[in-house]
Write a protein that holds these residues in place. Structure first.
Motif, PDB file in Angstrom:
ATOM      1  N   GLY A 249       0.342  -0.930  -0.111  1.00  0.00           N
ATOM      2  CA  GLY A 249      -0.308  -0.057  -0.074  1.00  0.00           C
ATOM      3  C   GLY A 249       0.597   0.983  -0.286  1.00  0.00           C
ATOM      4  N   GLY A 250       0.091   2.292   0.009  1.00  0.00           N
ATOM      5  CA  GLY A 250       0.410   4.139   0.227  1.00  0.00           C
ATOM      6  C   GLY A 250      -0.529   4.607   0.939  1.00  0.00           C
ATOM      7  N   LYS A 251      -0.089   6.575   1.652  1.00  0.00           N
ATOM      8  CA  LYS A 251      -0.875   6.693   2.154  1.00  0.00           C
ATOM      9  C   LYS A 251       0.613   8.209   1.357  1.00  0.00           C
ATOM     10  N   ASN A 252       0.308   8.381   0.344  1.00  0.00           N
ATOM     11  CA  ASN A 252       1.496   9.434  -0.201  1.00  0.00           C
ATOM     12  C   ASN A 252       0.804  10.376   0.294  1.00  0.00           C
ATOM     13  N   ALA A 401       4.258  14.327   5.957  1.00  0.00           N
ATOM     14  CA  ALA A 401       4.524  13.483   5.079  1.00  0.00           C
ATOM     15  C   ALA A 401       5.015  12.355   5.547  1.00  0.00           C
ATOM     16  N   ASN A 402       6.381  12.431   6.713  1.00  0.00           N
ATOM     17  CA  ASN A 402       6.789  11.048   6.850  1.00  0.00           C
ATOM     18  C   ASN A 402       5.619  10.258   7.622  1.00  0.00           C
ATOM     19  N   ASP A 403       4.991  10.916   8.870  1.00  0.00           N
ATOM     20  CA  ASP A 403       4.266  10.152  10.171  1.00  0.00           C
ATOM     21  C   ASP A 403       2.933   9.551   9.592  1.00  0.00           C
ATOM     22  N   THR A 404       3.676   8.419   8.556  1.00  0.00           N
ATOM     23  CA  THR A 404       2.978   7.361   7.524  1.00  0.00           C
ATOM     24  C   THR A 404       3.742   5.843   8.170  1.00  0.00           C
ATOM     25  N   GLU A 405       3.047   4.678   8.250  1.00  0.00           N
ATOM     26  CA  GLU A 405       3.495   3.416   8.348  1.00  0.00           C
ATOM     27  C   GLU A 405       3.684   2.931   6.410  1.00  0.00           C
ATOM     28  N   PHE A 406       3.183   4.293   5.596  1.00  0.00           N
ATOM     29  CA  PHE A 406       3.743   3.802   4.333  1.00  0.00           C
ATOM     30  C   PHE A 406       4.880   4.395   4.105  1.00  0.00           C
ATOM     31  N   GLY A 407       5.722   4.404   2.809  1.00  0.00           N
ATOM     32  CA  GLY A 407       6.379   5.073   2.166  1.00  0.00           C
ATOM     33  C   GLY A 407       7.123   5.019   0.736  1.00  0.00           C
ATOM     34  N   GLU A 428      10.844   9.885   3.458  1.00  0.00           N
ATOM     35  CA  GLU A 428      10.991   8.840   3.407  1.00  0.00           C
ATOM     36  C   GLU A 428       9.745   7.858   2.554  1.00  0.00           C
ATOM     37  N   ALA A 429      10.351   8.074   1.889  1.00  0.00           N
ATOM     38  CA  ALA A 429       9.900   7.481   0.424  1.00  0.00           C
ATOM     39  C   ALA A 429      10.828   6.371  -0.705  1.00  0.00           C
ATOM     40  N   GLY A 430      10.240   5.835  -1.368  1.00  0.00           N
ATOM     41  CA  GLY A 430      11.087   5.165  -2.361  1.00  0.00           C
ATOM     42  C   GLY A 430      11.118   5.770  -3.106  1.00  0.00           C
ATOM     43  N   MET A 431      10.543   7.355  -4.011  1.00  0.00           N
ATOM     44  CA  MET A 431       9.986   7.670  -5.410  1.00  0.00           C
ATOM     45  C   MET A 431       9.927   9.470  -4.255  1.00  0.00           C
ATOM     46  N   ARG A 450       9.640   2.886   0.795  1.00  0.00           N
ATOM     47  CA  ARG A 450      10.345   1.686   2.029  1.00  0.00           C
ATOM     48  C   ARG A 450       9.007   1.783   3.176  1.00  0.00           C
ATOM     49  N   LYS A 451       9.327   1.486   4.533  1.00  0.00           N
ATOM     50  CA  LYS A 451       8.706   1.244   5.846  1.00  0.00           C
ATOM     51  C   LYS A 451       7.690   0.126   4.937  1.00  0.00           C
ATOM     52  N   GLY A 452       6.402   0.407   5.149  1.00  0.00           N
ATOM     53  CA  GLY A 452       5.248  -1.194   5.070  1.00  0.00           C
ATOM     54  C   GLY A 452       5.085  -1.072   3.898  1.00  0.00           C
ATOM     55  N   SER A 453       5.695  -0.129   3.004  1.00  0.00           N
ATOM     56  CA  SER A 453       4.954   0.218   1.422  1.00  0.00           C
ATOM     57  C   SER A 453       5.751  -1.442   0.538  1.00  0.00           C
ATOM     58  N   SER A 454       6.841  -2.145   0.495  1.00  0.00           N
ATOM     59  CA  SER A 454       7.557  -2.325  -0.170  1.00  0.00           C
ATOM     60  C   SER A 454       8.448  -3.472   0.722  1.00  0.00           C
TER      61      SER A 454
END
Ligand code: ADP
Length: 478
Positions: A249-252, A401-407, A428-431, A450-454
Motif C-alpha cells: 500500500g501507500g498513503k502518499n 508527510a513522514n508520519d505514516t507507516e507507508f513510504g 521517507e519514501a522510495g520515490m 520503503r517502510k510498510g509499502s515495499s
C-alpha cells in the motif's frame, strides 16, 4: 462473448468452471467469462515450469530478446483495442487504458534490450594466478501474483524481466481483471514462448494464489497487492526459504508550500489523488498544505473537481471512471462516512452518482480539516478520496508527510530550491516528486517504496536484475 482459458504446460485448458468478468461502468455488459484454475492446474503449471527451466535458462539471449520484442510489437500495434478492453474491464478511462497498455509494451521492449546486457564482472583475486568471475543466473520458477488496478502494466513489469533473465513463470492475475491478463498471455504464447516457460492460472487468491505460495517448488514470488496478503506471502516464503518481493500500500503525501505555483499544485493534487479513480498505490491521499496558500488552493481544487466528468470509462469525454467493484465502493463509502464521524469536513463530492448505465459511479471526495491521526489520514482507502491536512510551515509539513507507516511516493509543490532539495533528501519514501503528481512514473527506472509499502529488491529498470537473477562468484586458478 470472450471465453478465457488458463494456459498450463503449453496448452489452453478447458473444462473448468466459468466466472463472469464484470464491467464496472455497466453491470449489464457481460463481455467475458473466465475459467477458474484449480490447485491441480497450479501444480501442473509449476511442474511444467520446473521441467522447462534448464533449457530456457540456458537459451540464447537472442531467442529471449526476439520473443520479448515480438510481444512488445504486438502490444504497441494493438494498444487502442487493448486499452479499450482494459477500460471496459477495470474502469480506467480509455485514455488511461491506452496509456497503461503502451507502458506494458515499453516494458517488454526495454527488457528485450536488457537481455543483451546481462551484467557480470571479472575482479582480480587477492591471490596471484586466480581469476574471479561474478555472473548472474536465472533464479528458477517464479510465481507472479498481481492486483487489478494495473491489470496489464504490473504483469508486464514482472513477466518481462522474469523471462528476460531466463526464469520460468507461473502467473496469477487478480480475479477482477482476467481479460487484460489473458490478452497479454495470449500474445506471449503466440509470440512463441516454449511450452512450460510461461503459465497462466486464473482464480481466487485463497485457492490459486495460495497454491502458488504454498509450493516448495516455487523459487521466488513477486507480489503486488494488499498489506495483509503481502504479509502472508512473506511468511510463507520465509518458511520455504525462498526470495520474495512485495509492493503493497501507500498513503502518499503531497506537500503544497506557500510559494508553490498554484496551477501546478492544483494539477498535481487533482491528477495525483483522483485520476485512475484514486485506485493507484502511488495516489496522493494526504495533501499537506501550509497556511498562506491553503484557502485559495482548496477553492481551486474544488473548482477543478466540479469540472471533471465522472462516467463510463469507454466514453472519451470521461475524466474519472467508475470504482472497480461493489466491494471497493463499499470501502470508499465507509471511509467517507468515517471521515465525517471523525470530524473532518467533506468539502466536495463523496456521493454516488446515477448515470444512464448501472455502474459504480462515485463523485471524488475531498476532505478538509483533517488531522494526521484520523483514520482517513492513516489507512489506505484506494479510492477517489483525499484529505487536506494543515501545516504551519515546511518543517511541520515534512513531519506530517513522514508520519505514516507507508513510504511509497512523496511529492512537494514549491518554487524553492532549498525546500525541494531538503524534501528530496528527507522524505521517507522510495520515490520523490517535485512539482509533479505522486503517481505517474517512467518505465525504465526503479519503482518501489520503503517502510510498510515495499519489501525486497526494486522492480523495473535495470534494478529488476537483482530480483530475477542469482549472483555466482566463480574462482579459477589459471
Ligand atoms: P486487493 O485488496 O487489491 O484485491 P489482494 O492482496 O487481496 O489485494 O490481491 C492481490 C493479489 O493477491 C490478487 O491476485 C489476489 O488474488 C492475490 N491473493 C489474495 N489472497 C491471496 C493468498 N492467500 N495467497 C496468494 N495470493 C493471494
Amino acid at each position: 462473448m470472450l471465453k478465457l482459458m488458463n494456459y498450463v504446460a503449453g496448452e489452453w485448458l478447458g473444462g473448468g468452471s466459468d466466472h463472469r468478468d464484470e464491467n464496472p461502468s455497466d453491470h449489464n455488459d457481460e463481455f467475458a467469462t473466465y475459467q477458474v484454475a484449480n490447485s491441480d492446474n497450479v501444480l501442473q503449471a509449476i511442474a511444467a515450469a520446473r521441467a522447462a527451466f534448464p533449457a530456457w535458462s540456458r537459451s540464447s539471449p537472442i531467442a529471449r530478446h526476439d520473443l520479448l520484442k515480438r510481444v512488445a510489437t504486438e502490444i504497441f500495434t494493438r494498444k487502442e483495442e487493448l486499452g479499450a478492453m482494459l477500460a471496459r474491464e477495470e474502469g480506467k478511462t480509455i485514455a488511461e487504458g491506452i496509456g497503461e497498455v503502451t507502458r506494458a509494451a515499453q516494458v517488454f521492449e526495454f527488457f528485450s534490450g536488457e537481455v543483451l546486457r546481462i551484467p557480470g564482472e571479472r575482479i582480480a583475486s587477492v591471490r596471484p594466478g586466480i581469476d574471479i568471475d561474478i555472473t548472474r543466473e536465472a533464479v528458477g520458477v517464479v510465481g507472479l501474483i498481481t492486483p487489478w488496478n494495473f491489470p496489464i502494466a504490473i504483469p508486464a513489469w514482472k513477466i518481462a524481466p522474469a523471462l528476460a533473465y531466463g526464469n520460468c513463470v507461473v502467473f496469477k492475475p487478480a480475479e477482477l481483471t482476467p481479460a487484460s491478463a489473458w490478452a497479454l498471455a495470449d500474445i506471449i504464447v503466440r509470440a512463441g514462448v516454449p511450452s512450460g516457460v510461461f503459465n497462466l492460472v486464473m482464480g481466487s487468491g485463497s485457492s490459486v494464489g495460495q497454491a502458488i505460495i504454498d509450493s516448495p517448488d516455487i523459487d521466488a514470488v513477486s507480489f503486488t497487492g494488499s498489506v495483509g496478503t503481502g504479509r502472508l506471502v512473506a511468511s510463507e516464503s520465509t518458511k520455504h526459504m525462498r526470495r520474495f518481493q512485495l509492493e503493497m500500500g501507500g498513503k502518499n503525501p503531497l506537500v503544497v508550500l506557500d510559494d508553490a505555483d498554484l496551477t501546478t499544485a492544483v494539477e498535481c493534487a487533482v491528477n495525483g489523488a483522483f485520476y485512475s479513480t484514486g485506485q493507484r498505490c502511488t495516489a496522493s491521499s494526504r495533501i499537506i498544505v501550509t497556511d498562506q496558500i491553503r484557502g485559495k488552493f482548496i477553492d481551486a481544487v474544488v473548482e477543478r473537481l466540479a469540472s471533471l466528468k465522472v462516467g463510463d470509462a469507454l466514453d472519451a469525454t470521461t475524466h474519472i471512471g467508475p470504482v472497480v467493484d461493489s466491494r471497493q465502493l463499499e470501502q470508499d463509502l465507509n471511509y467517507i462516512k468515517l471521515g465525517k464521524q471523525e470530524g473532518a469536513t467533506l468539502r466536495f463530492g463523496g456521493e454516488l452518482l446515477k448515470q444512464e448505465k448501472r455502474g459504480h459511479y462515485l463523485q471524488p471526495a475531498l476532505f478538509t480539516d483533517v488531522s494526521s491521526n484520523m483514520r482517513i489520514a492513516r489507512e489506505e482507502i484506494f479510492g477517489p478520496v483525499a484529505s487536506v491536512i494543515a501545516a504551519k510551515d515546511y518543517d511541520e509539513a515534512l513531519a506530517i508527510a513522514n508520519d505514516t507507516e507507508f513510504g511509497l511516493s512523496a511529492g512537494i509543490c514549491t518554487t524553492s530550491l532549498k525546500y525541494a532539495t531538503h524534501f528530496k533528501r528527507n522524505a521517507e519514501a522510495g520515490m520523490v516528486m517535485v512539482n509533479l503528481p505522486t503517481a505517474g512514473v517512467d518505465f525504465h527506472v526503479p519503482f518501489g517504496g520503503r517502510k510498510g509499502s515495499s519489501f525486497g529488491a526494486r522492480e523495473q529498470g535495470r534494478y529488476a536484475v537483482e530480483f530475477y537473477t542469482a549472483v555466482k562468484t566463480a574462482y579459477t586458478a589459471a
